[in-house]
Write a protein that holds these residues in place. Structure first.
Motif, PDB file in Angstrom:
ATOM      1  N   PRO A  49       0.800  -1.229   0.000  1.00 15.37           N
ATOM      2  CA  PRO A  49       0.000   0.000   0.000  1.00 15.37           C
ATOM      3  C   PRO A  49       0.829   1.274   0.000  1.00 15.37           C
ATOM      4  N   GLN A  50       2.028   1.225   0.561  1.00 14.28           N
ATOM      5  CA  GLN A  50       2.851   2.428   0.635  1.00 14.28           C
ATOM      6  C   GLN A  50       3.319   2.891  -0.740  1.00 14.28           C
ATOM      7  N   ASP A  51       3.487   1.977  -1.701  1.00 16.79           N
ATOM      8  CA  ASP A  51       3.978   2.425  -3.012  1.00 16.79           C
ATOM      9  C   ASP A  51       2.889   2.477  -4.077  1.00 16.79           C
ATOM     10  N   TRP A  52       1.668   2.062  -3.765  1.00 18.33           N
ATOM     11  CA  TRP A  52       0.598   2.125  -4.762  1.00 18.33           C
ATOM     12  C   TRP A  52       0.332   3.554  -5.254  1.00 18.33           C
ATOM     13  N   PRO A  53       0.354   4.597  -4.385  1.00 14.03           N
ATOM     14  CA  PRO A  53       0.131   5.950  -4.899  1.00 14.03           C
ATOM     15  C   PRO A  53       1.171   6.377  -5.935  1.00 14.03           C
ATOM     16  N   ALA A  54       2.419   5.940  -5.784  1.00 14.36           N
ATOM     17  CA  ALA A  54       3.451   6.292  -6.759  1.00 14.36           C
ATOM     18  C   ALA A  54       3.173   5.643  -8.110  1.00 14.36           C
ATOM     19  N   VAL A  55       2.673   4.413  -8.095  1.00 11.51           N
ATOM     20  CA  VAL A  55       2.278   3.749  -9.349  1.00 11.51           C
ATOM     21  C   VAL A  55       1.134   4.516  -9.999  1.00 11.51           C
ATOM     22  N   GLU A  56       0.165   4.908  -9.192  1.00  7.34           N
ATOM     23  CA  GLU A  56      -0.982   5.656  -9.698  1.00  7.34           C
ATOM     24  C   GLU A  56      -0.535   6.975 -10.328  1.00  7.34           C
ATOM     25  N   ALA A  57       0.414   7.653  -9.703  1.00  9.09           N
ATOM     26  CA  ALA A  57       0.897   8.928 -10.225  1.00  9.09           C
ATOM     27  C   ALA A  57       1.605   8.747 -11.565  1.00  9.09           C
ATOM     28  N   LEU A  58       2.392   7.680 -11.705  1.00  6.36           N
ATOM     29  CA  LEU A  58       3.050   7.417 -12.978  1.00  6.36           C
ATOM     30  C   LEU A  58       2.033   7.155 -14.083  1.00  6.36           C
ATOM     31  N   ALA A  59       1.001   6.379 -13.761  1.00  9.54           N
ATOM     32  CA  ALA A  59      -0.018   6.074 -14.760  1.00  9.54           C
ATOM     33  C   ALA A  59      -0.767   7.324 -15.186  1.00  9.54           C
ATOM     34  N   ALA A  60      -0.973   8.255 -14.256  1.00 13.37           N
ATOM     35  CA  ALA A  60      -1.645   9.508 -14.585  1.00 13.37           C
ATOM     36  C   ALA A  60      -0.779  10.388 -15.472  1.00 13.37           C
ATOM     37  N   ALA A  61       0.536  10.297 -15.304  1.00 12.63           N
ATOM     38  CA  ALA A  61       1.454  11.160 -16.048  1.00 12.63           C
ATOM     39  C   ALA A  61       1.839  10.613 -17.416  1.00 12.63           C
ATOM     40  N   HIS A  62       1.782   9.266 -17.568  1.00 16.30           N
ATOM     41  CA  HIS A  62       2.283   8.655 -18.803  1.00 16.30           C
ATOM     42  C   HIS A  62       1.263   7.633 -19.325  1.00 16.30           C
ATOM     43  N   PRO A  63       0.679   7.865 -20.484  1.00 14.59           N
ATOM     44  CA  PRO A  63      -0.350   6.953 -20.992  1.00 14.59           C
ATOM     45  C   PRO A  63       0.164   5.561 -21.302  1.00 14.59           C
ATOM     46  N   TRP A  64       1.468   5.382 -21.449  1.00 17.28           N
ATOM     47  CA  TRP A  64       2.019   4.056 -21.741  1.00 17.28           C
ATOM     48  C   TRP A  64       2.243   3.229 -20.476  1.00 17.28           C
ATOM     49  N   VAL A  65       1.994   3.806 -19.305  1.00 16.36           N
ATOM     50  CA  VAL A  65       2.116   3.054 -18.051  1.00 16.36           C
ATOM     51  C   VAL A  65       0.819   2.312 -17.774  1.00 16.36           C
ATOM     52  N   TYR A  66       0.939   1.015 -17.577  1.00 17.06           N
ATOM     53  CA  TYR A  66      -0.184   0.152 -17.215  1.00 17.06           C
ATOM     54  C   TYR A  66      -0.036  -0.159 -15.728  1.00 17.06           C
ATOM     55  N   PRO A  67      -0.892   0.429 -14.871  1.00 15.20           N
ATOM     56  CA  PRO A  67      -0.698   0.246 -13.428  1.00 15.20           C
ATOM     57  C   PRO A  67      -1.161  -1.116 -12.936  1.00 15.20           C
ATOM     58  N   SER A  68      -0.448  -1.628 -11.960  1.00 15.02           N
ATOM     59  CA  SER A  68      -0.819  -2.894 -11.326  1.00 15.02           C
ATOM     60  C   SER A  68      -0.541  -2.760  -9.833  1.00 15.02           C
ATOM     61  N   TYR A  69      -1.474  -3.236  -9.022  1.00 17.79           N
ATOM     62  CA  TYR A  69      -1.387  -3.067  -7.568  1.00 17.79           C
ATOM     63  C   TYR A  69      -1.524  -4.422  -6.882  1.00 17.79           C
ATOM     64  N   GLY A  70      -0.628  -4.702  -5.962  1.00 22.51           N
ATOM     65  CA  GLY A  70      -0.720  -5.963  -5.235  1.00 22.51           C
ATOM     66  C   GLY A  70       0.090  -5.928  -3.956  1.00 22.51           C
ATOM     67  N   LEU A  71      -0.197  -6.895  -3.097  1.00 24.39           N
ATOM     68  CA  LEU A  71       0.569  -7.078  -1.862  1.00 24.39           C
ATOM     69  C   LEU A  71       1.543  -8.222  -2.070  1.00 24.39           C
ATOM     70  N   HIS A  72       2.815  -7.883  -2.163  1.00 24.37           N
ATOM     71  CA  HIS A  72       3.901  -8.831  -2.414  1.00 24.37           C
ATOM     72  C   HIS A  72       4.112  -9.708  -1.175  1.00 24.37           C
ATOM     73  N   PRO A  73       4.516 -10.972  -1.369  1.00 28.50           N
ATOM     74  CA  PRO A  73       4.736 -11.837  -0.194  1.00 28.50           C
ATOM     75  C   PRO A  73       5.781 -11.307   0.772  1.00 28.50           C
ATOM     76  N   TRP A  74       6.730 -10.489   0.305  1.00 31.06           N
ATOM     77  CA  TRP A  74       7.719  -9.930   1.218  1.00 31.06           C
ATOM     78  C   TRP A  74       7.101  -8.937   2.191  1.00 31.06           C
ATOM     79  N   HIS A  75       5.902  -8.445   1.900  1.00 30.92           N
ATOM     80  CA  HIS A  75       5.305  -7.389   2.713  1.00 30.92           C
ATOM     81  C   HIS A  75       4.066  -7.841   3.492  1.00 30.92           C
ATOM     82  N   VAL A  76       3.754  -9.131   3.458  1.00 30.25           N
ATOM     83  CA  VAL A  76       2.511  -9.560   4.118  1.00 30.25           C
ATOM     84  C   VAL A  76       2.580  -9.381   5.634  1.00 30.25           C
ATOM     85  N   ASN A  77       3.767  -9.509   6.210  1.00 24.26           N
ATOM     86  CA  ASN A  77       3.864  -9.411   7.667  1.00 24.26           C
ATOM     87  C   ASN A  77       3.854  -7.976   8.176  1.00 24.26           C
TER      88      ASN A  77
END
Length: 268
Positions: free
Chosen positions: A43-71
């Motif tokens: 969740p901490q880096d999802w806003p940065a992905v969203e901002a890139l997608a808003a700025a660049h039409p060639w960015v395809y955003p994807s959001y997920g919780l990686h296994p390294w961050h579940v804890n």
């Protein structure tokens, strides 16, 4: 290269790439790059992905919780994920998600719980999903065979699993992305697996800033990180397509055309 190029998995929002953004963007524009799937991992880096997608039409955003961050996930991570997906509209993916028994202190049951919830969400919405797996291929295969998966399929990013499991994953709808990291001399076994993956299931990725290709061969370079580790330049995506074409014994244009068709089937 004027052919359509897609980077099926990277982390263009990563803090290690931010200081080099002007040169990276110039390099990608010069290729030119058609699509860059930028995967958030928490969740901490999802806003940065969203901002890139808003700025660049060639960015395809994807959001997920990686296994390294579940804890370290916040209690409201599910609600925040749904919010990002809803705001993105139809052009969005779920990922990077998955299973990892390599990472120190891993808690596989917790990883499975988070992974299955996100996989079911991707299946219900028929969204492309990018899956990370290390040392848990049997568990992953069992989950994919008993749980619903997106009708469009799913991506096993930088596939490092056994050759013998490829057909099993294909039957459930898998696509497999080739990483420039596999071009290192010691990764011959990984390259041999990618000689046999069905051509209509092949994608290409950088995983930038991670999984750097051989420094003496890749055309694009960035300064090493503060930890001394090499940083992968996203513009290496064209060169990786060329090397995969060599590996498969195909003209570059034919390989790129097949990858383009596979990418469009999975990501739309």
């Amino acid at each position: 290269m004027s052919l359509p190029l897609h980077d099926a998995h990277n982390h263009l929002h990563d803090a290690r790439l931010v200081p080099h953004a002007p040169s990276i963007l110039a390099g990608l524009a010069a290729l030119p790059l058609t699509t860059s799937v930028v995967d958030g991992t928490c969740p901490q880096d999802w806003p940065a992905v969203e901002a890139l997608a808003a700025a660049h039409p060639w960015v395809y955003p994807s959001y997920g919780l990686h296994p390294w961050h579940v804890n370290t996930r916040p209690a409201d991570w599910r609600e925040r994920l749904l919010d990002h997906l809803d705001r993105a509209g139809p052009r969005v993916g779920i990922g990077e998600i998955g299973l990892d028994k390599w990472v120190p202190g891993h808690d596989l049951p917790v990883q499975i719980e988070a992974f299955v919830w996100q996989l079911r969400l991707a299946a219900a919405r028929d969204l492309p999903v990018s899956i990370h797996c290390l040392q848990a291929w049997g568990t992953l295969a069992e989950i994919l065979e008993r749980e619903p998966v997106p009708a469009r399929g799913f991506l096993l990013h930088a596939y490092g699993g056994p050759r013998e499991m490829v057909r099993r994953f294909v039957e459930r709808g898998a696509y497999f992305s080739f990483s420039g990291y596999f071009l290192k001399p010691e990764k011959q076994a990984r390259r041999e697996v990618f000689r046999e993956i069905p051509l209509d299931r092949l994608l290409v990725e950088t995983d930038a800033p991670d999984m750097a290709p051989p420094a003496d061969a890749a055309p694009w370079h960035l300064p090493d990180g503060q930890d001394g580790r090499p940083i992968n330049h996203p513009a290496n995506i064209a060169w990786i397509h060329e090397r995969l074409a060599d590996l498969r014994g195909l003209p570059v244009a034919e390989l790129v055309s097949n990858v383009d068709a596979a990418f469009r089937r999975l990501f739309g």
